[in-house]
Design a protein around this motif. Structure first.
Motif, mmCIF file in Angstrom:
data_model
loop_
_atom_site.group_PDB
_atom_site.id
_atom_site.type_symbol
_atom_site.label_atom_id
_atom_site.label_comp_id
_atom_site.label_asym_id
_atom_site.label_seq_id
_atom_site.Cartn_x
_atom_site.Cartn_y
_atom_site.Cartn_z
ATOM 1 N N ALA A 63 -8.240 17.475 -10.209
ATOM 2 C CA ALA A 63 -9.275 18.406 -9.746
ATOM 3 C C ALA A 63 -9.032 18.870 -8.311
ATOM 4 O O ALA A 63 -9.312 20.006 -7.961
ATOM 5 C CB ALA A 63 -10.646 17.760 -9.861
ATOM 6 N N THR A 64 -8.497 17.985 -7.470
ATOM 7 C CA THR A 64 -8.349 18.321 -6.051
ATOM 8 C C THR A 64 -6.910 18.317 -5.582
ATOM 9 O O THR A 64 -6.646 18.636 -4.438
ATOM 10 C CB THR A 64 -9.132 17.318 -5.185
ATOM 11 N N ASP A 65 -5.980 17.929 -6.454
ATOM 12 C CA ASP A 65 -4.570 17.809 -6.091
ATOM 13 C C ASP A 65 -4.370 16.842 -4.923
ATOM 14 O O ASP A 65 -3.492 17.017 -4.092
ATOM 15 C CB ASP A 65 -3.967 19.172 -5.778
ATOM 16 N N THR A 66 -5.226 15.832 -4.844
ATOM 17 C CA THR A 66 -5.167 14.836 -3.777
ATOM 18 C C THR A 66 -4.197 13.724 -4.161
ATOM 19 O O THR A 66 -4.234 13.242 -5.288
ATOM 20 C CB THR A 66 -6.568 14.207 -3.561
ATOM 21 N N PRO A 67 -3.346 13.294 -3.218
ATOM 22 C CA PRO A 67 -2.496 12.138 -3.515
ATOM 23 C C PRO A 67 -3.349 10.903 -3.841
ATOM 24 O O PRO A 67 -4.510 10.815 -3.452
ATOM 25 C CB PRO A 67 -1.720 11.912 -2.214
ATOM 26 N N VAL A 68 -2.748 9.969 -4.532
ATOM 27 C CA VAL A 68 -3.421 8.721 -4.906
ATOM 28 C C VAL A 68 -2.754 7.577 -4.160
ATOM 29 O O VAL A 68 -1.537 7.495 -4.078
ATOM 30 C CB VAL A 68 -3.321 8.495 -6.429
ATOM 31 N N ASP A 69 -3.576 6.698 -3.568
ATOM 32 C CA ASP A 69 -3.051 5.513 -2.889
ATOM 33 C C ASP A 69 -3.154 4.315 -3.813
ATOM 34 O O ASP A 69 -4.192 4.095 -4.438
ATOM 35 C CB ASP A 69 -3.829 5.233 -1.599
ATOM 36 N N LEU A 120 -6.695 4.437 -5.495
ATOM 37 C CA LEU A 120 -7.786 5.052 -4.750
ATOM 38 C C LEU A 120 -7.436 6.491 -4.387
ATOM 39 O O LEU A 120 -6.266 6.794 -4.136
ATOM 40 C CB LEU A 120 -8.052 4.262 -3.457
ATOM 41 N N PRO A 121 -8.433 7.373 -4.304
ATOM 42 C CA PRO A 121 -8.152 8.749 -3.890
ATOM 43 C C PRO A 121 -7.526 8.767 -2.500
ATOM 44 O O PRO A 121 -7.758 7.875 -1.685
ATOM 45 C CB PRO A 121 -9.534 9.407 -3.861
ATOM 46 N N GLY A 122 -6.752 9.791 -2.221
ATOM 47 C CA GLY A 122 -6.002 9.896 -0.974
ATOM 48 C C GLY A 122 -6.827 9.817 0.291
ATOM 49 O O GLY A 122 -6.310 9.464 1.343
ATOM 50 N N SER A 141 0.870 -1.165 0.000
ATOM 51 C CA SER A 141 0.000 0.000 0.000
ATOM 52 C C SER A 141 0.909 1.217 0.000
ATOM 53 O O SER A 141 1.698 1.401 0.926
ATOM 54 C CB SER A 141 -0.903 -0.011 1.234
ATOM 55 N N THR A 142 0.818 2.018 -1.054
ATOM 56 C CA THR A 142 1.731 3.133 -1.244
ATOM 57 C C THR A 142 0.947 4.390 -1.594
ATOM 58 O O THR A 142 -0.004 4.340 -2.375
ATOM 59 C CB THR A 142 2.692 2.825 -2.414
ATOM 60 N N THR A 143 1.353 5.509 -1.025
ATOM 61 C CA THR A 143 0.776 6.789 -1.412
ATOM 62 C C THR A 143 1.652 7.405 -2.492
ATOM 63 O O THR A 143 2.850 7.575 -2.303
ATOM 64 C CB THR A 143 0.676 7.739 -0.205
ATOM 65 N N LEU A 144 1.034 7.685 -3.625
ATOM 66 C CA LEU A 144 1.752 8.282 -4.747
ATOM 67 C C LEU A 144 1.577 9.794 -4.670
ATOM 68 O O LEU A 144 0.464 10.298 -4.686
ATOM 69 C CB LEU A 144 1.189 7.746 -6.062
ATOM 70 N N THR A 145 2.679 10.498 -4.579
ATOM 71 C CA THR A 145 2.590 11.942 -4.374
ATOM 72 C C THR A 145 3.102 12.759 -5.557
ATOM 73 O O THR A 145 3.052 13.975 -5.532
ATOM 74 C CB THR A 145 3.384 12.350 -3.124
ATOM 75 N N SER A 146 3.579 12.104 -6.584
ATOM 76 C CA SER A 146 4.077 12.815 -7.748
ATOM 77 C C SER A 146 2.964 13.646 -8.368
ATOM 78 O O SER A 146 1.817 13.186 -8.455
ATOM 79 C CB SER A 146 4.612 11.816 -8.782
ATOM 80 N N PRO A 147 3.261 14.857 -8.817
ATOM 81 C CA PRO A 147 2.224 15.678 -9.468
ATOM 82 C C PRO A 147 1.583 14.984 -10.667
ATOM 83 O O PRO A 147 0.432 15.245 -10.993
ATOM 84 C CB PRO A 147 2.984 16.922 -9.915
ATOM 85 N N ARG A 148 2.286 14.075 -11.306
ATOM 86 C CA ARG A 148 1.729 13.374 -12.474
ATOM 87 C C ARG A 148 0.604 12.422 -12.101
ATOM 88 O O ARG A 148 -0.234 12.088 -12.933
ATOM 89 C CB ARG A 148 2.827 12.597 -13.192
ATOM 90 N N VAL A 149 0.584 11.921 -10.863
ATOM 91 C CA VAL A 149 -0.437 10.937 -10.497
ATOM 92 C C VAL A 149 -1.485 11.497 -9.548
ATOM 93 O O VAL A 149 -2.429 10.819 -9.215
ATOM 94 C CB VAL A 149 0.187 9.673 -9.858
ATOM 95 N N ARG A 150 -1.349 12.718 -9.136
ATOM 96 C CA ARG A 150 -2.355 13.314 -8.265
ATOM 97 C C ARG A 150 -3.664 13.521 -9.034
ATOM 98 O O ARG A 150 -3.663 13.728 -10.236
ATOM 99 C CB ARG A 150 -1.887 14.668 -7.739
ATOM 100 N N ARG A 151 -4.756 13.462 -8.336
ATOM 101 C CA ARG A 151 -6.048 13.763 -8.954
ATOM 102 C C ARG A 151 -6.050 15.238 -9.284
ATOM 103 O O ARG A 151 -5.930 16.091 -8.414
ATOM 104 C CB ARG A 151 -7.187 13.431 -7.995
ATOM 105 N N ASP A 195 -6.496 6.694 2.507
ATOM 106 C CA ASP A 195 -5.194 6.294 3.033
ATOM 107 C C ASP A 195 -5.386 5.300 4.186
ATOM 108 O O ASP A 195 -6.362 5.347 4.907
ATOM 109 C CB ASP A 195 -4.362 7.502 3.470
ATOM 110 N N ASP A 196 -4.469 4.392 4.293
ATOM 111 C CA ASP A 196 -4.492 3.331 5.310
ATOM 112 C C ASP A 196 -5.676 2.379 5.121
ATOM 113 O O ASP A 196 -6.093 1.694 6.034
ATOM 114 C CB ASP A 196 -4.494 3.923 6.713
ATOM 115 N N PHE A 197 -6.230 2.341 3.911
ATOM 116 C CA PHE A 197 -7.378 1.482 3.617
ATOM 117 C C PHE A 197 -6.987 0.013 3.578
ATOM 118 O O PHE A 197 -7.817 -0.856 3.802
ATOM 119 C CB PHE A 197 -8.000 1.901 2.278
ATOM 120 N N ALA A 198 -5.724 -0.299 3.323
ATOM 121 C CA ALA A 198 -5.268 -1.688 3.212
ATOM 122 C C ALA A 198 -5.620 -2.496 4.456
ATOM 123 O O ALA A 198 -5.920 -3.684 4.367
ATOM 124 C CB ALA A 198 -3.767 -1.735 2.963
#
Length: 90
Positions: A33-39, A59-61, A21-31, A64-67
């Motif tokens: 519309a909301t600039d939310t990180p993607v998990d 999944l939208p940020g 389970s990883t949070t992706l924070t790169s600007p290329r993978v953020r949503r 997080d910790d949904f795993a």
């Protein structure tokens, strides 16, 4: 792929385990519309003790910790529905 319902009809035992389970924070993978990180949640699907598939969900940020919420014998969509009141569009 064999769904949990297919496995049950065929008397197969379907389970899964979280591999990563990883949070992706790169600007290329953020949503955008909301600039939310993607998990990213990666699960190994197992049928009758044999590895069947490696599933990756993004999944939208806010998930997080949904795993930790996803039980080994439950589907990701079922867990989203029961624990987060989210309906999956298949």
């Amino acid at each position: 792929m064999v769904s949990r319902d297919d496995a049950r009809r065929r008397s197969l035992r379907a389970t899964g385990q979280c591999c990563a389970s990883t949070t992706l924070t790169s600007p290329r993978v953020r949503r955008s519309a909301t600039d939310t990180p993607v998990d990213r949640l990666t699960r190994l699907r197992i049928v009758d003790d044999e590895p069947l598939a490696l599933e990756t969900a993004h999944l939208p940020g806010e998930f997080d910790d949904f795993a930790h919420d996803v039980a080994p014998n439950s589907s990701l969509c079922a867990t989203l529905r029961t624990r987060r009141n989210v309906i999956c569009d298949r």
